[in-house]
Design a protein around this motif. Structure first.
Motif, mmCIF file in Angstrom:
data_model
loop_
_atom_site.group_PDB
_atom_site.id
_atom_site.type_symbol
_atom_site.label_atom_id
_atom_site.label_comp_id
_atom_site.label_asym_id
_atom_site.label_seq_id
_atom_site.Cartn_x
_atom_site.Cartn_y
_atom_site.Cartn_z
ATOM 1 N N HIS A 138 0.831 -1.210 0.000
ATOM 2 C CA HIS A 138 0.000 0.000 0.000
ATOM 3 C C HIS A 138 0.865 1.259 0.000
ATOM 4 O O HIS A 138 0.565 2.230 -0.715
ATOM 5 C CB HIS A 138 -0.923 0.004 1.223
ATOM 6 C CG HIS A 138 -2.191 -0.764 1.050
ATOM 7 N ND1 HIS A 138 -2.262 -2.140 1.111
ATOM 8 C CD2 HIS A 138 -3.468 -0.339 0.799
ATOM 9 C CE1 HIS A 138 -3.510 -2.523 0.929
ATOM 10 N NE2 HIS A 138 -4.263 -1.460 0.729
ATOM 11 N N LEU A 139 1.923 1.257 0.805
ATOM 12 C CA LEU A 139 2.788 2.432 0.858
ATOM 13 C C LEU A 139 3.465 2.683 -0.486
ATOM 14 O O LEU A 139 3.566 3.832 -0.944
ATOM 15 C CB LEU A 139 3.836 2.257 1.962
ATOM 16 C CG LEU A 139 3.298 2.340 3.407
ATOM 17 C CD1 LEU A 139 4.387 1.961 4.393
ATOM 18 C CD2 LEU A 139 2.751 3.733 3.707
ATOM 19 N N ALA A 140 3.925 1.605 -1.135
ATOM 20 C CA ALA A 140 4.564 1.768 -2.451
ATOM 21 C C ALA A 140 3.584 2.327 -3.476
ATOM 22 O O ALA A 140 3.917 3.228 -4.260
ATOM 23 C CB ALA A 140 5.129 0.424 -2.918
ATOM 24 N N LEU A 141 2.346 1.813 -3.465
ATOM 25 C CA LEU A 141 1.346 2.284 -4.420
ATOM 26 C C LEU A 141 1.020 3.765 -4.191
ATOM 27 O O LEU A 141 0.807 4.515 -5.153
ATOM 28 C CB LEU A 141 0.072 1.446 -4.293
ATOM 29 C CG LEU A 141 -1.024 1.688 -5.335
ATOM 30 C CD1 LEU A 141 -0.538 1.336 -6.733
ATOM 31 C CD2 LEU A 141 -2.277 0.883 -4.989
ATOM 32 N N SER A 142 1.026 4.181 -2.929
ATOM 33 C CA SER A 142 0.614 5.554 -2.618
ATOM 34 C C SER A 142 1.525 6.605 -3.248
ATOM 35 O O SER A 142 1.097 7.740 -3.460
ATOM 36 C CB SER A 142 0.566 5.752 -1.102
ATOM 37 O OG SER A 142 1.865 5.737 -0.533
ATOM 38 N N PHE A 143 2.773 6.237 -3.543
ATOM 39 C CA PHE A 143 3.726 7.194 -4.117
ATOM 40 C C PHE A 143 3.806 7.113 -5.650
ATOM 41 O O PHE A 143 4.573 7.849 -6.260
ATOM 42 C CB PHE A 143 5.124 6.961 -3.541
ATOM 43 C CG PHE A 143 5.253 7.345 -2.095
ATOM 44 C CD1 PHE A 143 5.346 8.675 -1.729
ATOM 45 C CD2 PHE A 143 5.258 6.384 -1.105
ATOM 46 C CE1 PHE A 143 5.461 9.053 -0.394
ATOM 47 C CE2 PHE A 143 5.377 6.743 0.230
ATOM 48 C CZ PHE A 143 5.480 8.074 0.590
ATOM 49 N N VAL A 158 -8.683 14.770 0.651
ATOM 50 C CA VAL A 158 -7.317 15.036 0.192
ATOM 51 C C VAL A 158 -7.063 14.354 -1.149
ATOM 52 O O VAL A 158 -7.133 14.987 -2.199
ATOM 53 C CB VAL A 158 -6.267 14.582 1.245
ATOM 54 C CG1 VAL A 158 -4.864 15.023 0.817
ATOM 55 C CG2 VAL A 158 -6.603 15.153 2.620
ATOM 56 N N SER A 159 -6.783 13.044 -1.121
ATOM 57 C CA SER A 159 -6.489 12.330 -2.368
ATOM 58 C C SER A 159 -6.531 10.830 -2.130
ATOM 59 O O SER A 159 -6.412 10.364 -0.991
ATOM 60 C CB SER A 159 -5.093 12.708 -2.896
ATOM 61 O OG SER A 159 -4.082 12.191 -2.047
ATOM 62 N N LEU A 160 -6.675 10.076 -3.210
ATOM 63 C CA LEU A 160 -6.627 8.617 -3.133
ATOM 64 C C LEU A 160 -5.238 8.147 -2.706
ATOM 65 O O LEU A 160 -5.108 7.148 -1.993
ATOM 66 C CB LEU A 160 -7.007 8.018 -4.495
ATOM 67 C CG LEU A 160 -7.047 6.498 -4.599
ATOM 68 C CD1 LEU A 160 -8.046 5.899 -3.617
ATOM 69 C CD2 LEU A 160 -7.384 6.067 -6.027
ATOM 70 N N SER A 161 -4.191 8.854 -3.108
ATOM 71 C CA SER A 161 -2.824 8.470 -2.737
ATOM 72 C C SER A 161 -2.630 8.514 -1.231
ATOM 73 O O SER A 161 -2.045 7.589 -0.639
ATOM 74 C CB SER A 161 -1.811 9.392 -3.418
ATOM 75 O OG SER A 161 -1.820 9.203 -4.825
ATOM 76 N N LEU A 162 -3.124 9.567 -0.584
ATOM 77 C CA LEU A 162 -2.991 9.650 0.865
ATOM 78 C C LEU A 162 -3.801 8.560 1.551
ATOM 79 O O LEU A 162 -3.341 7.948 2.527
ATOM 80 C CB LEU A 162 -3.440 11.024 1.365
ATOM 81 C CG LEU A 162 -3.310 11.232 2.889
ATOM 82 C CD1 LEU A 162 -1.860 11.110 3.328
ATOM 83 C CD2 LEU A 162 -3.892 12.573 3.311
ATOM 84 N N ALA A 163 -4.999 8.300 1.051
ATOM 85 C CA ALA A 163 -5.817 7.234 1.630
ATOM 86 C C ALA A 163 -5.092 5.896 1.556
ATOM 87 O O ALA A 163 -5.116 5.103 2.509
ATOM 88 C CB ALA A 163 -7.155 7.153 0.891
ATOM 89 N N THR A 164 -4.422 5.628 0.444
ATOM 90 C CA THR A 164 -3.675 4.378 0.281
ATOM 91 C C THR A 164 -2.516 4.311 1.273
ATOM 92 O O THR A 164 -2.262 3.262 1.886
ATOM 93 C CB THR A 164 -3.150 4.278 -1.162
ATOM 94 O OG1 THR A 164 -4.248 4.398 -2.073
ATOM 95 C CG2 THR A 164 -2.456 2.950 -1.398
#
Length: 419
Positions: A310-315, A386-392
Motif C-alpha cells: 500500500h505504501l509503495a502504491l501511494s507514491f 485530500v487524495s486517493l494516494s494519501l488514503a492508500t
C-alpha cells in the motif's frame, strides 16, 4: 489425529462443502471490480464510487449480527440456500439501479447475504474438521473463495466484451447464486458426509481456554457473546479488524486506482483477475505454514507485505509508467494476501467452541468485518478530503500497526501438526 476426532477425508469436502462456495464466490469475484465502475456510470464521483463499493463490507458487518443465531437454529445448509436467494434478489435490484444510492442499497443486501453464506461454511468446517487439519482445511476454504475471485473477473471481462454492458456482470452472479442453491439442494448434507450429527458435536471439548469460557454464553446472541469474549476481541480482535480492513482496502483501492489512472473496464477486470490467480495459488501453502509453524508465521509476513505494498502504491500515482507500477504492486499485494489465506477463519476456529461455533464465529467475523466495513469508508473520506494516494498510504500504516498487534496477541498454545 486423536481418537475423539471424526475420520477426515479431503474428498469428502470437495462437492458438498466446497463446490457451492466456489459457485457463489465466482459471482462475487465477478462483481467486485465493477461496482465502482457501475457507480461511476451512474454519476458518482470517485469518493462516492468508493462509498458504494464499501456497501458490500457494510452488508457483511450487518449480516454477522443475525447469522450466528440463524445458523444455530436452522443449520448450515438451509442458511446457505436462503442466503443465495437473498443475494440473487439484491443482484436483480443492482441491475435495475438508476442512481448511485439505489446501487449502494442493492450492494448492501448482497453483502448481508454473503455474510450468512460465508459464516455457515466456516461454522461447518470448525465443527467437523479435526484440529490437526484445521488450518489446511480453512485455508482450502479461503482458497476456494480466492479461486472464485480469480475466475470471476475474467468472466466479467468476457461478459463486458460480449454484451458491451457492465451491469450484465450482475447477472453472472445471479447464475452463481442459483447454481450454488441447486447444488446444496441436490447433494447430500456435508455433515452427513462426515458421519456426524449435531449431537456428536457435544463430544468435542473446547479447542482453547477462551472457547471454554464462552460455553455458558454462546447461545444467547451476538452481543452477549461479544461481551463474554471481550478480552479476546479487544486484543487479538483488533488485529483481526485490521486484517479485514487491509483486505477490504485492497479490494476497493485497486479498482479505484485503475479508474483514476485511466485503465479501461475490461483491462481492470483482467489485471485484478491475474492478481487473483496469484492470491489463489498460495492458499494451501498458507495452511501448511500455519499447521506446521504456527499461525503467526503466516499472519505476520502477510500483514507486513500488505502494508509495504500500500505504501509503495501511494507514491506511484503521478510517476512515469504509473500503469506498470499499478500492475506490479497489484501482483505484490496478491502474494502478501495469499500467504495469509485462511488466517482469520483459522484463528476464529481456534478460539470457538466446536460444539456450537456459530455464535462466537459470528462475533469474531463481526469484529473482522468491522474493520472491513470501516476501511472503505475511511478511504472514501480521505479521498474526498485530500487524495486517493494519501488514503492508500494511511492504509499501509494501519497494516504495519496490525502486524505489531498480531505479533503480540496471537496465541502461542495452539497445537501444531507434524506434517
Amino acid at each position: 489425529m486423536s481418537s475423539s476426532e471424526h475420520p477426515f477425508r479431503w474428498r469428502s469436502l470437495a462437492l458438498p462443502a466446497l463446490l457451492p462456495t466456489l459457485l457463489f464466490s465466482i459471482g462475487e469475484g465477478a462483481i467486485l471490480p465493477i461496482i465502482p465502475i457501475v457507480a461511476d456510470r451512474l454519476g458518482a464521483d470517485l469518493a462516492t464510487a468508493g462509498l458504494v463499493a464499501s456497501m458490500i463490507m457494510v452488508g457483511h458487518l450487518i449480516g454477522d449480527i443475525p447469522s450466528g443465531w440463524l445458523i444455530s437454529k436452522t443449520g448450515e445448509r438451509p442458511a446457505m440456500i436462503g442466503a443465495a436467494f437473498v443475494a440473487a434478489v439484491g443482484l436483480g435490484l443492482a441491475i435495475a439501479s438508476t442512481s448511485p444510492f439505489m446501487l449502494g442499497a442493492s450492494i448492501l443486501v448482497i453483502g448481508i447475504a454473503s455474510a450468512v453464506f460465508a459464516l455457515a461454511r466456516h461454522a461447518f468446517m470448525t465443527s467437523f474438521v479435526p484440529q490437526s487439519y484445521r488450518a489446511r482445511a480453512l485455508s482450502t476454504l479461503g482458497g476456494t473463495f480466492r479461486l472464485g475471485y480469480f475466475v470471476g473477473p475474467f468472466l466479467a471481462a468476457g461478459v463486458i466484451a460480449i454484451t458491451g454492458s457492465t451491469t450484465a456482470v450482475f447477472g453472472l452472479h445471479i447464475v452463481g447464486c442459483v447454481a450454488a442453491a441447486v447444488v446444496l439442494l441436490l447433494l447430500r448434507d456435508p455433515a452427513a458426509s462426515f458421519g456426524a450429527s449435531a449431537a456428536s458435536r457435544s463430544a468435542h471439548g473446547p479447542s482453547t481456554p477462551e472457547g471454554g469460557q464462552l460455553v455458558a454464553h454462546e447461545t444467547i446472541g451476538l452481543f452477549r457473546t461479544m461481551w463474554a469474549s471481550r478480552r479476546i476481541l479487544t486484543t487479538l480482535g483488533v488485529g483481526a479488524a485490521l486484517i479485514g480492513a487491509i483486505r477490504a482496502s485492497r479490494a476497493v483501492i485497486l479498482p479505484l486506482w485503475a479508474v483514476s489512472i485511466g485503465i479501461g473496464d475490461a483491462n481492470t477486470a483482467l489485471i485484478i483477475g491475474i492478481a487473483g490467480a496469484i492470491d489463489f495459488a498460495l492458499f494451501y501453502a498458507s495452511g501448511q505454514i500455519m499447521d506446521r509453524f504456527g499461525r503467526l508465521a503466516s499472519a505476520l509476513p502477510s500483514m507486513i507485505g500488505l502494508g509495504l505494498g500500500h505504501l509503495a502504491l501511494s507514491f506511484s500515482h503521478d510517476l512515469p509508467g504509473n500503469v506498470v507500477w499499478f500492475i506490479t504492486v497489484a501482483m505484490f499485494l496478491s502474494v502478501a494476501n495469499g500467504i495469509g489465506s485462511g488466517i482469520l477463519m483459522t484463528l476464529g476456529a481456534d478460539l470457538a467452541d466446536p460444539r456450537n461455533p456459530a455464535p462466537f464465529l459470528g462475533a469474531w467475523r463481526f469484529t473482522a468485518d468491522l474493520g472491513g466495513a470501516g476501511a472503505p469508508l475511511l478511504i472514501s473520506g480521505v479521498t474526498a478530503a485530500v487524495s486517493l494516494s494519501l488514503a492508500t498510504g494511511v492504509m499501509g500504516v494501519l497494516a504495519l500497526a496490525g502486524a505489531g498487534i498480531l505479533l503480540r496477541y496471537i496465541p502461542k498454545y495452539v497445537p501444531r501438526s507434524k506434517l
